[in-house]
Design an enzyme around this catalytic site. Sequence first.
Site, PDB file in Angstrom:
ATOM      1  N   VAL A  57      29.715  40.217  27.141  1.00  0.00           N
ATOM      2  CA  VAL A  57      30.279  41.480  27.649  1.00  0.00           C
ATOM      3  C   VAL A  57      29.499  42.028  28.846  1.00  0.00           C
ATOM      4  O   VAL A  57      29.967  42.927  29.537  1.00  0.00           O
ATOM      5  CB  VAL A  57      30.393  42.570  26.555  1.00  0.00           C
TER       6      VAL A  57
ATOM      7  N   TYR B 196      17.635  52.802  21.802  1.00  0.00           N
ATOM      8  CA  TYR B 196      18.933  52.514  21.175  1.00  0.00           C
ATOM      9  C   TYR B 196      19.750  53.804  21.051  1.00  0.00           C
ATOM     10  O   TYR B 196      20.944  53.829  21.392  1.00  0.00           O
ATOM     11  CB  TYR B 196      18.709  51.890  19.797  1.00  0.00           C
TER      12      TYR B 196
ATOM     13  N   ASN C 183      33.308  46.614  20.192  1.00  0.00           N
ATOM     14  CA  ASN C 183      32.360  46.586  19.075  1.00  0.00           C
ATOM     15  C   ASN C 183      31.042  45.883  19.389  1.00  0.00           C
ATOM     16  O   ASN C 183      30.018  46.187  18.776  1.00  0.00           O
ATOM     17  CB  ASN C 183      33.056  45.891  17.885  1.00  0.00           C
TER      18      ASN C 183
ATOM     19  N   LYS D 246      23.672  54.720  22.415  1.00  0.00           N
ATOM     20  CA  LYS D 246      24.792  55.074  21.538  1.00  0.00           C
ATOM     21  C   LYS D 246      25.283  56.499  21.821  1.00  0.00           C
ATOM     22  O   LYS D 246      26.480  56.774  21.710  1.00  0.00           O
ATOM     23  CB  LYS D 246      24.399  54.871  20.071  1.00  0.00           C
TER      24      LYS D 246
ATOM     25  N   SER E  51      27.345  55.313  16.807  1.00  0.00           N
ATOM     26  CA  SER E  51      26.398  55.107  15.702  1.00  0.00           C
ATOM     27  C   SER E  51      25.922  56.462  15.209  1.00  0.00           C
ATOM     28  O   SER E  51      25.977  57.455  15.939  1.00  0.00           O
ATOM     29  CB  SER E  51      25.182  54.312  16.200  1.00  0.00           C
TER      30      SER E  51
HETATM   31  N1  LIG Z   1      24.865  47.747  11.273  1.00  0.00           N
HETATM   32  C1  LIG Z   1      24.612  49.032  11.431  1.00  0.00           C
HETATM   33  O1  LIG Z   1      23.891  49.643  10.639  1.00  0.00           O
HETATM   34  C2  LIG Z   1      25.232  49.777  12.595  1.00  0.00           C
HETATM   35  C3  LIG Z   1      25.098  51.178  12.596  1.00  0.00           C
HETATM   36  C4  LIG Z   1      25.653  51.907  13.636  1.00  0.00           C
HETATM   37  C5  LIG Z   1      26.334  51.263  14.656  1.00  0.00           C
HETATM   38  N2  LIG Z   1      26.458  49.912  14.648  1.00  0.00           N
HETATM   39  C6  LIG Z   1      27.192  49.296  15.762  1.00  0.00           C
HETATM   40  O2  LIG Z   1      28.256  48.519  15.272  1.00  0.00           O
HETATM   41  C7  LIG Z   1      28.524  47.428  16.174  1.00  0.00           C
HETATM   42  C8  LIG Z   1      28.532  46.116  15.395  1.00  0.00           C
HETATM   43  O3  LIG Z   1      27.224  45.932  14.863  1.00  0.00           O
HETATM   44  P1  LIG Z   1      26.900  44.988  13.594  1.00  0.00           P
HETATM   45  O4  LIG Z   1      26.040  45.763  12.713  1.00  0.00           O
HETATM   46  O5  LIG Z   1      28.128  44.348  13.106  1.00  0.00           O
HETATM   47  O6  LIG Z   1      25.940  43.934  14.348  1.00  0.00           O
HETATM   48  P2  LIG Z   1      25.927  42.338  14.366  1.00  0.00           P
HETATM   49  O7  LIG Z   1      24.683  41.973  15.078  1.00  0.00           O
HETATM   50  O8  LIG Z   1      26.188  41.816  13.016  1.00  0.00           O
HETATM   51  O9  LIG Z   1      27.201  42.036  15.299  1.00  0.00           O
HETATM   52  C9  LIG Z   1      27.210  42.343  16.664  1.00  0.00           C
HETATM   53  C10 LIG Z   1      27.962  41.252  17.397  1.00  0.00           C
HETATM   54  O10 LIG Z   1      27.923  41.543  18.808  1.00  0.00           O
HETATM   55  C11 LIG Z   1      27.709  40.305  19.479  1.00  0.00           C
HETATM   56  N3  LIG Z   1      27.107  40.494  20.791  1.00  0.00           N
HETATM   57  C12 LIG Z   1      25.845  40.899  21.070  1.00  0.00           C
HETATM   58  N4  LIG Z   1      25.634  40.861  22.393  1.00  0.00           N
HETATM   59  C13 LIG Z   1      26.791  40.429  22.959  1.00  0.00           C
HETATM   60  C14 LIG Z   1      27.182  40.173  24.300  1.00  0.00           C
HETATM   61  N5  LIG Z   1      26.324  40.342  25.324  1.00  0.00           N
HETATM   62  N6  LIG Z   1      28.443  39.755  24.540  1.00  0.00           N
HETATM   63  C15 LIG Z   1      29.308  39.556  23.513  1.00  0.00           C
HETATM   64  N7  LIG Z   1      28.978  39.758  22.209  1.00  0.00           N
HETATM   65  C16 LIG Z   1      27.732  40.185  21.954  1.00  0.00           C
HETATM   66  C17 LIG Z   1      26.762  39.538  18.565  1.00  0.00           C
HETATM   67  O11 LIG Z   1      26.726  38.158  18.864  1.00  0.00           O
HETATM   68  C18 LIG Z   1      27.315  39.870  17.199  1.00  0.00           C
HETATM   69  O12 LIG Z   1      28.272  38.938  16.784  1.00  0.00           O
HETATM   70  C19 LIG Z   1      27.437  47.490  17.251  1.00  0.00           C
HETATM   71  O13 LIG Z   1      27.940  48.128  18.399  1.00  0.00           O
HETATM   72  C20 LIG Z   1      26.354  48.351  16.586  1.00  0.00           C
HETATM   73  O14 LIG Z   1      25.544  49.003  17.530  1.00  0.00           O
HETATM   74  C21 LIG Z   1      25.923  49.150  13.636  1.00  0.00           C
END
Ligand SMILES: NC(=O)c1ccc[n+]([C@@H]2O[C@H](COP(=O)([O-])OP(=O)(O)OC[C@H]3O[C@@H](n4cnc5c(N)ncnc54)[C@H](O)[C@@H]3O)[C@@H](O)[C@H]2O)c1
Length: 258
Positions: A63, A154, A89, A158, A141
């Site tokens: 991305v 971070y 996402n 967000k 987030s």
């Molecule tokens: N897990 C949590 O506690 C949490 C809390 C708040 C917000 N979030 C947000 O939710 C979203 C999903 O997070 P998650 O917990 O499923 O994380 P995750 O690491 O399991 O999944 C994130 C995905 O994004 C992909 N990604 C990373 N960099 C990329 C790039 N440059 N181009 C394309 N894809 C890329 C990764 O390969 C991965 O598959 C994120 O935006 C994260 O910030 C997560």
Amino acid sequence: MRVKDKIVVLTGAASGIGRATAILFAKEGAIQVLSDIDESGLKETYKALGSAKERTTIIKLDVRNSDEVRNMIDSTIDKYGKIDVLIVNAGVVRVGPVETFPDDDYDLLIDVNLKGTHHTCKFAVPYFKKQRFGTIITLASVAAHIGQVAHANYCSTKAGVLGYTRALALDLAPYNIRVNSVSPGATDTPMLQSDVAKQARDRGVDYDAVKKEFEEEGVIGRWAKAEEIATGILFLATDDSSYMTGADLRLDGGWTTK
Ligand SMILES: NC(=O)c1ccc[n+]([C@@H]2O[C@H](COP(=O)([O-])OP(=O)(O)OC[C@H]3O[C@@H](n4cnc5c(N)ncnc54)[C@H](O)[C@@H]3O)[C@@H](O)[C@H]2O)c1
């Protein structure tokens, strides 16, 4: 089926919340374009879709690379003529005190979480404006709403996603496009697991001790399952949320109510 034959574009589909969302939307009848930088994870997601694989395209992309994102959006339009739901996402987390925070990590946070969000919306917006229907969902987030120890960089990205989402909702309201965000709390995905592991290493304490701290942040007292975030994303994708735009859906187990 709540999104039957809707054209859904989802980034970050190889893992965690993105994978759970892809699986849920597949069950609900969507036609999906799934992307991620992690090709093998993306293939795992694809395998998990069962018969919905026939209605799914997977694209390896970064991305941060605007040309790759543009190609994904343009090829979706070429194939289906529209996008009903765009789910922005893909994201990364890096933690640590600001005084020793590596510049490369800061660049990564900005480039993926902020620029990546912008690239994904940027190339879809002209099509949304033309078609005059559709909805965009970004991933903010709990970290956009409150401070978290060792998360200043971070948190700033967000909070930026939240601001971007609100402002874009205003720009697109005249075109009948809704734009909302989801703010997950601690959600059991590889991202949170790596975040907790790093904090445990940095502080010289057990993984389980840091995990417990995160569990106790919300009043529900446990981590969310990725599937519990996916259901919120589905709500924002359907007309069930038809009167919501520029809003943020906090799925944080009560973390920000305290
Ligand atoms: N897990 C949590 O506690 C949490 C809390 C708040 C917000 N979030 C947000 O939710 C979203 C999903 O997070 P998650 O917990 O499923 O994380 P995750 O690491 O399991 O999944 C994130 C995905 O994004 C992909 N990604 C990373 N960099 C990329 C790039 N440059 N181009 C394309 N894809 C890329 C990764 O390969 C991965 O598959 C994120 O935006 C994260 O910030 C997560």
